[in-house]
Design an enzyme around this catalytic site. Structure first.
Site: not given
Ligand code: C5P
Length: 233
Positions: A32, A59, A61, A64, A119, A211
């Site tokens: 992603k 990603d 998003k 507009d 979220t 992460r």
């Molecule tokens: O590090 P982690 O596993 O928390 O990363 C989750 C990824 O998913 C990040 O790139 C974050 O921006 C993305 N994301 C999220 N929740 C959402 C939409 C996207 O955590 N609702």
């Protein structure tokens, strides 16, 4: 049905991304690319990662007026990504415009996924800041259904919502779910997390893992553990 583990490349430069991807010698994970990396490096980074043989979820998003989103999606369709997204709150018309713009002359297009409520938005901020007074769960399902009506392929949601989204929008409507951690890893800023194994049981179609893989001592091992738990391979 396609199911896969998507690694969130949350890095701010191409040097960091390539040194990370160079570790994967015997597999080419679905990745992603988010706003941070795209705004830092531009469309070239998408082309370079694609050339290395990875599937890409772009990603960005989009949100507009329908005409602007349609024309922007047309530009993105030429980057040959596999999945991209927009905000469902842009309305059904905006989503329909996006789909039109994204569809290439030969009828092919990347998967198009909607963000319902981020979220980071909770009931209180939705009511106070956005003046939306319905329960957040109902809003999320309503937006998911709007995305389905517009012809989109699925939504980004929590693994904990995947079953309900499938119940409302059908089993073939995709659920792309962040908020996934390997057992024992730090939760960080995510509020509700599940393991890849539980996400599979809850019916997620794609898990997005950042992460737990990028911050692991051995990222390849962590990725393979996610794949093993989620796909049973
Ligand atoms: O590090 P982690 O596993 O928390 O990363 C989750 C990824 O998913 C990040 O790139 C974050 O921006 C993305 N994301 C999220 N929740 C959402 C939409 C996207 O955590 N609702």
């Amino acid at each position: 049905m396609n199911k896969d583990v998507i690694i969130a490349l949350d890095f701010d430069s191409k040097e960091k991304v390539f040194s990370f991807l160079d570790k994967f010698v015997d597999c080419k994970p679905f990745v992603k690319i988010g706003m941070e990396l795209y705004y830092a490096e531009g469309p070239e980074i998408v082309k370079e990662i694609k050339k290395r043989g990875h599937k890409i979820f772009l990603d960005l998003k989009l949100h507009d007026i329908p005409n602007t989103v349609k024309k922007s999606m047309k530009v993105l369709s030429e980057l040959d990504v596999d999945m991209t997204n927009l905000h469902a709150s842009g309305t059904i018309n905006m989503m329909k415009g996006a789909l039109e713009g994204l569809t290439r002359a030969d009828g092919t297009r990347p998967l198009l996924i909607a963000v319902t409520q981020l979220t980071s938005t909770d009931q209180e901020s939705m009511e106070n800041d956005l003046l939306i007074k319905e329960p957040i769960d109902k809003v999320v399902m309503h937006y998911a259904n709007n995305a389905k009506i517009a012809g989109l392929d699925g939504v980004v949601c929590s693994p904990l919502e995947a079953g309900k989204v499938h119940g409302v929008c059908g089993e073939n409507f995709l659920t792309v779910t962040p908020g996934v951690r390997l057992a024992g890893d730090a939760v960080g800023d995510q509020k509700r997390v599940t393991t890849p194994k539980v996400a599979k049981e809850l019916g997620s179609d794609y898990i997005v893992v950042g992460r737990s893989i990028t911050g692991a001592e051995d990222p390849v091992k962590a990725y393979k553990q996610c794949v093993k738990e989620f796909l049973g391979e």
